[in-house]
Write an enzyme that holds these catalytic residues in place. Structure first.
Site, mmCIF file in Angstrom:
data_model
loop_
_atom_site.group_PDB
_atom_site.id
_atom_site.type_symbol
_atom_site.label_atom_id
_atom_site.label_comp_id
_atom_site.label_asym_id
_atom_site.label_seq_id
_atom_site.Cartn_x
_atom_site.Cartn_y
_atom_site.Cartn_z
ATOM 1 N N HIS A 188 -34.155 -59.360 -38.833
ATOM 2 C CA HIS A 188 -34.661 -58.018 -38.508
ATOM 3 C C HIS A 188 -35.543 -58.009 -37.250
ATOM 4 O O HIS A 188 -35.898 -56.936 -36.759
ATOM 5 C CB HIS A 188 -35.468 -57.452 -39.675
ATOM 6 C CG HIS A 188 -34.662 -57.151 -40.895
ATOM 7 N ND1 HIS A 188 -33.561 -56.316 -40.882
ATOM 8 C CD2 HIS A 188 -34.792 -57.580 -42.181
ATOM 9 C CE1 HIS A 188 -33.051 -56.230 -42.099
ATOM 10 N NE2 HIS A 188 -33.780 -57.002 -42.904
ATOM 11 N N ASP A 218 -26.301 -61.034 -45.202
ATOM 12 C CA ASP A 218 -27.450 -60.573 -45.973
ATOM 13 C C ASP A 218 -27.152 -59.167 -46.496
ATOM 14 O O ASP A 218 -26.329 -58.443 -45.929
ATOM 15 C CB ASP A 218 -28.676 -60.544 -45.054
ATOM 16 C CG ASP A 218 -29.973 -60.280 -45.779
ATOM 17 O OD1 ASP A 218 -30.663 -61.247 -46.128
ATOM 18 O OD2 ASP A 218 -30.307 -59.090 -45.984
#
Length: 339
Positions: free
Chosen positions: A155, A191
């Site tokens: 992220h 993910d």
């Protein structure tokens, strides 16, 4: 499979995060890494490759901020962890900001990623762990290696943190692999959450292919990235592939999406793979909504390993701590078997 980890990654220990309108205990705990490492054999210490590979991905200003933020927070008379509360939604640009509150907002996109006393050291060694796994694959012509990256990285953008991530380990490893002439390099992110930072870093880059299978951002974090129509821009058009899936997805549905992503990687001509692996697709994960079972992880790994590409596997998410080590071990054993 040879794995890498450094104990300094355990020292990162924020106390709480802002989630769904209230303060909750921080989910990305050191117990995640200890549970995984307890299940693995062949664990090796990470080596220090210095800051240059990090600065090949992240801006110098951001690294200066990240490495000094906690000290600045304490110098301002604050207690607890450093966390932002004001974010530049529009007009984001370089500014000479001196107050730590402003700098935290300028370099982050959520209030779920505090900086604690050892966060920088842990993030630095998480990146070195990824580079150690890459070095092992390259120098030993090994088919794969696993980096127990903690905190995770996908992220984090070139100049921002978020989603428990501070340095983008996948991007750092991919950039180094490309510089070493191992390309074309592809990153596959599996993910539960979209790897928005990785996408941002390479969105206009034709040299690195990024494919992500994740929960539909219409309903799930990070919301603003990961939609199917995001295919890259400029020279990078066509080098970004997002496959969002609905909540409740099980492996029967997931394997079809994975086949699509692997076909895209093959068509792109990848010669080297960076795999961002999150075990938060597991049905028992407390912050995710897919329905993968432990027995599905080896099958997932075998499907990926059928590409027969040298692969560096990096740990991203997964928060069902009691089952995390078993799920990661199952995935890695399946990857070995598939090769």
């Amino acid at each position: 499979m040879i794995s890498f980890f450094d104990d300094r990654q355990l020292a990162h220990a924020p106390l709480q995060e802002l989630h769904n309108g209230g303060w909750e205990n921080y989910q990305e705990t050191a117990a995640r890494a200890t549970d995984i490492s307890a299940r693995l054999t062949g664990m090796r210490p990470s080596r220090d490759f210095g800051s240059d590979p990090i600065l090949a991905v992240h801006s110098a200003d951001y690294i200066d901020f990240l490495s000094t933020a906690f000290e600045q927070w304490r110098d301002a008379g604050r207690s607890g962890d450093a966390i932002g509360y004001t974010f530049p939604v529009v007009g984001r640009r370089p500014l000479n900001l001196t107050r730590i509150d402003a700098r935290l907002g300028a370099y982050s996109f959520d209030a779920a990623t505090p900086i604690a006393s050892h966060s920088w050291d842990a993030a630095y060694w998480s990146a070195q762990t990824a580079l150690s796994a890459l070095d092992h694959v390259v120098k030993n012509a090994a088919p794969s290696a696993f980096a127990l990256c903690r905190p995770p990285g996908h992220h984090a953008g070139a100049d921002y943190m978020g989603g428990y991530c501070y340095l983008n380990n996948a991007a750092i490893a991919a950039r180094q692999a490309h510089k070493a002439g191992l390309g074309p390099v592809a990153i596959l992110d599996i993910d539960y959450h979209h790897g928005n930072g990785t996408q941002d870093i390479f969105y206009d880059d034709p040299e690195i292919f990024f494919a992500s299978i994740h929960a539909d951002p219409v309903s799930d974090y990070p919301f603003y990235w990961g939609h199917q129509d995001e295919t890259g821009e400029g020279d990078g058009i066509g080098a970004n592939c997002n496959i969002p899936l609905p909540r409740g997805t099980d492996y029967t549905q997931y394997q079809r999406a994975l086949a699509t992503a692997l076909e895209a990687i093959t068509k792109w001509g990848a010669k080297f793979l960076i795999l961002s692996f999150g075990a938060d697709t597991y049905a028992g994960d407390p912050i995710s909504e897919f329905r993968m079972q432990t027995g599905d992880f080896p099958r997932m790994a075998q499907q990926i390993s059928a590409l027969s590409l040298p692969t560096v596997i990096l740990m991203e998410g997964g928060y069902a701590v009691d089952a995390l080590g078993e799920n990661v071990s199952a995935f890695l054993s399946g990857f070995d078997h598939g090769i």
